[in-house]
Design a protein around this motif. Sequence first.
Motif, short mmCIF file in Angstrom:
data_model
loop_
_atom_site.label_atom_id
_atom_site.label_comp_id
_atom_site.label_asym_id
_atom_site.label_seq_id
_atom_site.Cartn_x
_atom_site.Cartn_y
_atom_site.Cartn_z
N UNK A 75 -12.97 -9.77 8.69
CA UNK A 75 -11.84 -9.17 9.40
C UNK A 75 -10.53 -9.51 8.69
N UNK A 76 -9.71 -8.52 8.44
CA UNK A 76 -8.41 -8.76 7.84
C UNK A 76 -8.41 -8.84 6.33
N UNK A 77 -9.57 -8.63 5.68
CA UNK A 77 -9.61 -8.66 4.21
C UNK A 77 -8.73 -7.54 3.65
N UNK A 78 -8.02 -7.86 2.58
CA UNK A 78 -7.11 -6.89 1.97
C UNK A 78 -7.90 -5.81 1.24
N UNK A 79 -7.37 -4.60 1.16
CA UNK A 79 -8.05 -3.55 0.41
C UNK A 79 -8.07 -3.88 -1.08
N UNK A 80 -9.18 -3.55 -1.75
CA UNK A 80 -9.30 -3.75 -3.18
C UNK A 80 -9.01 -2.47 -3.94
N UNK A 81 -9.25 -2.52 -5.25
CA UNK A 81 -9.02 -1.32 -6.07
C UNK A 81 -9.79 -0.12 -5.53
N UNK A 82 -11.05 -0.33 -5.19
CA UNK A 82 -11.91 0.74 -4.68
C UNK A 82 -11.25 1.45 -3.50
N UNK A 83 -10.73 0.66 -2.57
CA UNK A 83 -10.15 1.21 -1.34
C UNK A 83 -8.80 1.87 -1.63
N UNK A 84 -8.00 1.26 -2.49
CA UNK A 84 -6.69 1.82 -2.82
C UNK A 84 -6.84 3.16 -3.54
N UNK A 85 -7.84 3.26 -4.40
CA UNK A 85 -8.09 4.53 -5.09
C UNK A 85 -8.47 5.61 -4.07
N UNK A 86 -9.26 5.23 -3.08
CA UNK A 86 -9.64 6.19 -2.04
C UNK A 86 -8.45 6.66 -1.22
N UNK A 87 -7.50 5.76 -0.98
CA UNK A 87 -6.33 6.11 -0.16
C UNK A 87 -5.30 6.90 -0.96
N UNK A 88 -5.00 6.45 -2.18
CA UNK A 88 -3.95 7.09 -2.99
C UNK A 88 -4.20 6.79 -4.46
N UNK A 89 -5.06 7.56 -5.08
CA UNK A 89 -5.47 7.27 -6.46
C UNK A 89 -4.30 7.39 -7.43
#
Length: 622
Positions: free
Chosen positions: A290-304
């Motif tokens: 819970x509360x883990x920060x987004x990583x590269x994988x997640x950031x690319x999914x949100x706003x590549x």
Amino acid sequence: MAYVNPSTQSIKTCFQSHYSLPYFQREYKWNSKHFVELLNDIQNTFLLSFDPSHGRRDVSNYSPYFLGSIITSTAINAKKPLIDGQQRITSIFIILAYLERFRIDHKISDALDLSTFLGNFNYGEMNYAVEFSSTRRSIFDKYLDKSQTTEDAIKSADEIPGIDDGDKKILEALRATDEVLDDIVRNAMAYFIDYIIERVLLIDISVDNESEAHRVFVTMNDRGLRLGPIDLLKGQILSKITSPEDSYSCHTVWVDTINKLRNIDPEEDSLFFRSLFRAKWADTIRGKSKGDAPGDFDQIGDAYHRWFEENTGTLGLNNSDDYVRFTRDDIKRFAEIYQFIKRAEDNIINGFECIYYNSARRYGFQSMVLLASIEAHDNTTEWNKKIALTARLIDIILTSRTIEGKDNNYDNLRDISFNLAKALRGKNSSDLLAYIQSEWGKFFPVIARLGQMRYEKVGRSDILYILARISSYLEQEFNLTNKVGFPVYWQRDRGSKTFDIEHLLRKNFDDTALPQSHGFADAKDYNDARNLIGALALLPRSRNRSLQDKPYREKLSAYATENILVQTLCDNLYQSNPNVAGYVSQHPDLKLGSITDFSKEDIVRRTEFYTYIAELIWKQPT
């Protein structure tokens, strides 16, 4: 535009209205992958906030999911014309229909009743919230029919005459929903329904009349009022190229590449860059805590595009020449390989069959994993070897999980796929083969447990998939002239010609028709054995229904004229086909031969036959 009135609405508010569809908005165009991506995005946003210790009211504080915008005009005859947004609204309607069916089937009494959002009855006829065609109404009528099981309801909807491509996509979406739904979501369905209704939001751009609504639609879609991520990425790249000649040539290559991707699908350009950046350069992924920060994988999914801007050094982009090479050579090359992968996902290509098989399972990370080992300078022979080998590894990973009873959904495969992609980077085809061979031993032993698969415990589509793979393999090995082929075995929208799972044994145990000599101790023993994969085969739906619940012996004559899997039960196959007889003689451990009266011992024999073939299908590459 003084008459434009935008408002943010929840799905609850949105579906208190009924919508009519102009003629150009009536076709449902989303393929299964786009629908699944939407559902996965909603699920993942929900799961970021969900905690089993929460009460239902806590859902009101969960992070919302923004669906996008729709354009409507003033209601006419109690229906608001939906000028833009039919794909989104129909997709949400599909999700609501599925959730309502799930709520009823699983008797989740505390979950919100969604029937009022789907529509209401007028004079004995269902008036859905979206103005569907007659065939589409019939699909939802049958799907929501509580007197049928969900499986039978889908089969009935499949056989509605005159359904169009959009109708077929809706049926595929309904089937896909059950397969990709996360286990945590299933167990917290009341919360998830609350989230869908209350926290999935959209903007309704409401205009006083329909002609003005069309003007807004044209303005938003033709005049480019808002730059999308792909445009921002293009600007970030081309702005770093100093030479006018290089800038022009790179722009030309970019436009040609993006157009080719969009010819596959309007959203394919963005899907390509997400897959590429994750495959080649992403290093981190959000943890499970819970509360883990987004990583590269997640950031690319949100706003590549934003991730790219912040990580150009990771991509080795330091000067104008680097950006020229990246645009004119690397992106172009990776996009060409990506396009080949997409073609192989849609149609079986010789030597790349596993790409199609993985796509048939709705494995959404395939492009990312296949691109991971590719280098932009790889020649065609090299990258062909790489993607063919990698697709085979994916295939056995998914198959072993299926046999073990594990779900191959987005959440379960996300970390596995990302870690696999990172492990494949930088390998030439020889190193890749050595790596895959070293990994194979983790998964291949599971194939020997194929006989544990049961009709009740494993998803029926998983059993159908395994039997379809075995059937199509046998057709090739026996060199049959009348092949059915895996795509036909697997295809679910062929009406009465759709292949279903056939129980070789009757539904109910009869100790007079099946005496002790058949090896069944009692009704429980019989029912348990009847649902094992060794007692299952494939038949076209029409044939399956025509045979009803006849004894095995009475079905043999019908089996003899059907597909190879049931033909192997019949003596005629071995008498009339020298290829089959030759294959059997070359494989003495195959345990294959005709069966005149099916017993418990024959289930064991049949299981050994299926397992033998499966071990040939999923043998280690050399």
